[in-house]
Design an enzyme around this catalytic site. Sequence first.
Site, PDB file in Angstrom:
ATOM      1  N   HIS A   6       2.873   7.779  -9.516  1.00 20.58           N
ATOM      2  CA  HIS A   6       2.532   6.512  -9.708  1.00 20.58           C
ATOM      3  C   HIS A   6       0.896   7.093  -8.352  1.00 20.58           C
ATOM      4  O   HIS A   6       0.463   7.463  -7.917  1.00 20.58           O
ATOM      5  CB  HIS A   6       3.175   5.892  -8.367  1.00 20.58           C
ATOM      6  CG  HIS A   6       2.845   5.002  -7.329  1.00 20.58           C
ATOM      7  ND1 HIS A   6       2.358   4.201  -8.025  1.00 20.58           N
ATOM      8  CD2 HIS A   6       2.439   4.583  -6.257  1.00 20.58           C
ATOM      9  CE1 HIS A   6       1.617   2.909  -6.819  1.00 20.58           C
ATOM     10  NE2 HIS A   6       2.243   3.612  -5.596  1.00 20.58           N
TER      11      HIS A   6
ATOM     12  N   CYS B 179       6.761   0.292  -5.419  1.00 20.28           N
ATOM     13  CA  CYS B 179       5.619   0.618  -5.972  1.00 20.28           C
ATOM     14  C   CYS B 179       6.471   2.559  -7.238  1.00 20.28           C
ATOM     15  O   CYS B 179       5.865   2.652  -8.221  1.00 20.28           O
ATOM     16  CB  CYS B 179       4.742   2.025  -5.339  1.00 20.28           C
ATOM     17  SG  CYS B 179       3.790   1.006  -4.924  1.00 20.28           S
TER      18      CYS B 179
ATOM     19  N   ASN C 249      -4.499   0.717  -6.363  1.00 12.75           N
ATOM     20  CA  ASN C 249      -3.177   0.946  -6.669  1.00 12.75           C
ATOM     21  C   ASN C 249      -2.655  -0.477  -6.814  1.00 12.75           C
ATOM     22  O   ASN C 249      -2.991  -1.632  -6.350  1.00 12.75           O
ATOM     23  CB  ASN C 249      -2.651   1.572  -4.987  1.00 12.75           C
ATOM     24  CG  ASN C 249      -0.473   1.622  -4.968  1.00 12.75           C
ATOM     25  OD1 ASN C 249      -0.578   1.200  -5.388  1.00 12.75           O
ATOM     26  ND2 ASN C 249      -0.702   1.860  -4.098  1.00 12.75           N
TER      27      ASN C 249
HETATM   28  N1  COA Z   1     -12.853   2.012   6.321  1.00 13.51           N
HETATM   29  C1  COA Z   1     -13.499   2.678   7.656  1.00 13.51           C
HETATM   30  N2  COA Z   1     -12.644   3.207   8.360  1.00 13.51           N
HETATM   31  C2  COA Z   1     -11.242   2.791   8.258  1.00 13.51           C
HETATM   32  C3  COA Z   1     -10.879   1.761   6.997  1.00 13.51           C
HETATM   33  C4  COA Z   1     -11.564   1.458   6.136  1.00 13.51           C
HETATM   34  N3  COA Z   1     -11.712   0.870   5.014  1.00 13.51           N
HETATM   35  N4  COA Z   1      -9.810   2.119   7.223  1.00 13.51           N
HETATM   36  C5  COA Z   1      -9.283   2.717   8.188  1.00 13.51           C
HETATM   37  N5  COA Z   1     -10.343   3.424   8.467  1.00 13.51           N
HETATM   38  C6  COA Z   1     -10.335   4.080  10.052  1.00 13.51           C
HETATM   39  C7  COA Z   1      -9.460   4.121  11.105  1.00 13.51           C
HETATM   40  O1  COA Z   1      -9.492   2.848  12.189  1.00 13.51           O
HETATM   41  C8  COA Z   1      -9.452   5.160  12.062  1.00 13.51           C
HETATM   42  O2  COA Z   1     -10.617   5.613  12.686  1.00 13.51           O
HETATM   43  P1  COA Z   1     -10.099   5.977  14.654  1.00 13.51           P
HETATM   44  O3  COA Z   1      -9.777   7.302  14.224  1.00 13.51           O
HETATM   45  O4  COA Z   1     -11.088   4.886  15.405  1.00 13.51           O
HETATM   46  O5  COA Z   1      -8.741   4.872  14.939  1.00 13.51           O
HETATM   47  C9  COA Z   1     -10.051   6.670  10.809  1.00 13.51           C
HETATM   48  O6  COA Z   1     -10.535   5.365  10.082  1.00 13.51           O
HETATM   49  C10 COA Z   1      -9.389   7.376  10.541  1.00 13.51           C
HETATM   50  O7  COA Z   1      -8.018   6.699   9.810  1.00 13.51           O
HETATM   51  P2  COA Z   1      -6.416   7.138   9.406  1.00 13.51           P
HETATM   52  O8  COA Z   1      -5.566   6.302   9.222  1.00 13.51           O
HETATM   53  O9  COA Z   1      -6.011   8.197  10.421  1.00 13.51           O
HETATM   54  O10 COA Z   1      -6.637   7.158   7.759  1.00 13.51           O
HETATM   55  P3  COA Z   1      -6.934   8.081   6.763  1.00 13.51           P
HETATM   56  O11 COA Z   1      -7.411   9.360   6.929  1.00 13.51           O
HETATM   57  O12 COA Z   1      -5.059   8.307   6.960  1.00 13.51           O
HETATM   58  O13 COA Z   1      -6.842   7.219   5.514  1.00 13.51           O
HETATM   59  C11 COA Z   1      -5.382   5.969   4.188  1.00 13.51           C
HETATM   60  C12 COA Z   1      -5.696   6.099   5.964  1.00 13.51           C
HETATM   61  C13 COA Z   1      -4.783   4.724   4.240  1.00 13.51           C
HETATM   62  C14 COA Z   1      -6.848   6.049   2.869  1.00 13.51           C
HETATM   63  C15 COA Z   1      -4.056   6.840   4.480  1.00 13.51           C
HETATM   64  O14 COA Z   1      -3.418   7.319   4.946  1.00 13.51           O
HETATM   65  C16 COA Z   1      -3.580   6.883   2.688  1.00 13.51           C
HETATM   66  O15 COA Z   1      -4.420   6.821   1.557  1.00 13.51           O
HETATM   67  N6  COA Z   1      -2.721   6.374   3.190  1.00 13.51           N
HETATM   68  C17 COA Z   1      -1.476   6.886   1.533  1.00 13.51           C
HETATM   69  C18 COA Z   1      -1.166   4.715   1.264  1.00 13.51           C
HETATM   70  C19 COA Z   1      -1.013   4.908   0.361  1.00 13.51           C
HETATM   71  O16 COA Z   1      -1.182   5.501  -0.612  1.00 13.51           O
HETATM   72  N7  COA Z   1      -0.253   3.880   0.501  1.00 13.51           N
HETATM   73  C20 COA Z   1       1.133   3.914  -0.213  1.00 13.51           C
HETATM   74  C21 COA Z   1       2.136   4.186  -1.334  1.00 13.51           C
HETATM   75  S1  COA Z   1       3.047   3.797  -2.790  1.00 13.51           S
END
Ligand code: COA
Length: 364
Positions: A267, A125, A297
């Site tokens: 980004h 990215c 994204n």
């Molecule tokens: N819908 C509902 N629940 C979801 C889900 C979805 N699409 N995806 C994950 N969950 C659940 C998980 O299973 C977890 O459940 P649990 O607590 O029972 O284990 C819960 O939501 C929390 O998961 P977590 O991964 O801690 O959520 P988060 O608040 O970190 O959000 C992202 C997840 C991916 C949105 C976040 O981590 C993020 O944005 N990360 C950066 C990603 C990014 O921008 N990447 C590109 C970089 S170039």
Amino acid sequence: MPVHTSSTFAPAAVLCGVAGWVPPRVVTNDELAARLDTDDTWIRTRTGIRRRHIAGPGQATSDLAVEAGQLALRNAGFDAVGTDPVDAVIVTTTTPDRPCPATAPAVAARLGLRQAAAFDVGAVCTGFVYGLATAAGLIASGVAARVLLIGADTYSSIVDPLDRANAIIFGDGAGAVVLRAGDSDEPGAVGHFDLGSDGTHEDLIMVAAGGSRRRSEGGQLARAERHFAMRGNEVYRHAVTRMAASARATLSGAGRKIDDVDHFVPHQANLRILHSVADDLGLPRERCVANVDAVGNTGAASIPLALADAAARRVIRPGDRLLLTAFGGGLTWGSCLLTWPELPPPTRPYDPIVPYDTGVDAPS
Ligand code: COA
């Protein structure tokens, strides 16, 4: 290690055309929720994303890149057909049409560019900022007088459609800019880069198999190995700290302050990440250009797509000072400064979301 181009670097790369293009098919959060264990509220409040555009069957990264490249050449006032308006075509992507050859030569040929050098740059990215630095180097060294740089990604080709954690985040798209040789103090000049990487965290964002490390012999690879995998929580933390640090390094290298920046164009990873970086930098959130709500994204396409959309909406105007900052797998990151030039406003790459409100939660 930070890499800085000094403002006396001549000739400088000057932006003279921009465009974005997304495939027409829109996938809403509700459509994803119909087949995955997720819902619109979760997606919106965790990411700020409301919809994304997804390539149709048979639509490859080069198809998106050609659309954006053609529009950018037109925006720059060049008609690609039958002429060679640029000396080099760079495609930055994580999702090339195939492992070999690079995607850029086919894109150049389809744009009617028969003589141009053409190659791909891979920095996930962060690819667009790395591509800008590469284009600036070609121009500064006299190898090229004009460069077409295209960021294009078809994440739908590597994300498992049944993986709710990643299928909600990524979209497909392309964005392109045309750069020409010019002076470092004229509007459009791309300057002061900060580029970095930390490969000790390569496992945070990865497609494990299909390359030379884990070979796809006999088609026996597990489903998870063939698809994009990301440790979202850890990536989130790295994204905020690395992007803020890179933005600061660029500003200090250029002798600028955050108050000198009219628009921060990050980004488009996740709206909470963008707002956290803006808060960390002391930049009012309204000066952070965000279109992640409409396109998700889009990887290497995200910054040029955001630029094209903001320029089309006249949010970015000639003379505005921009700070571009990216972060991605590798890990990689990078930033640079750019004063927006006089350009014909590009066509809007997609229909707006009305009302223009992401409804995202404040970052925790
Ligand atoms: N819908 C509902 N629940 C979801 C889900 C979805 N699409 N995806 C994950 N969950 C659940 C998980 O299973 C977890 O459940 P649990 O607590 O029972 O284990 C819960 O939501 C929390 O998961 P977590 O991964 O801690 O959520 P988060 O608040 O970190 O959000 C992202 C997840 C991916 C949105 C976040 O981590 C993020 O944005 N990360 C950066 C990603 C990014 O921008 N990447 C590109 C970089 S170039």
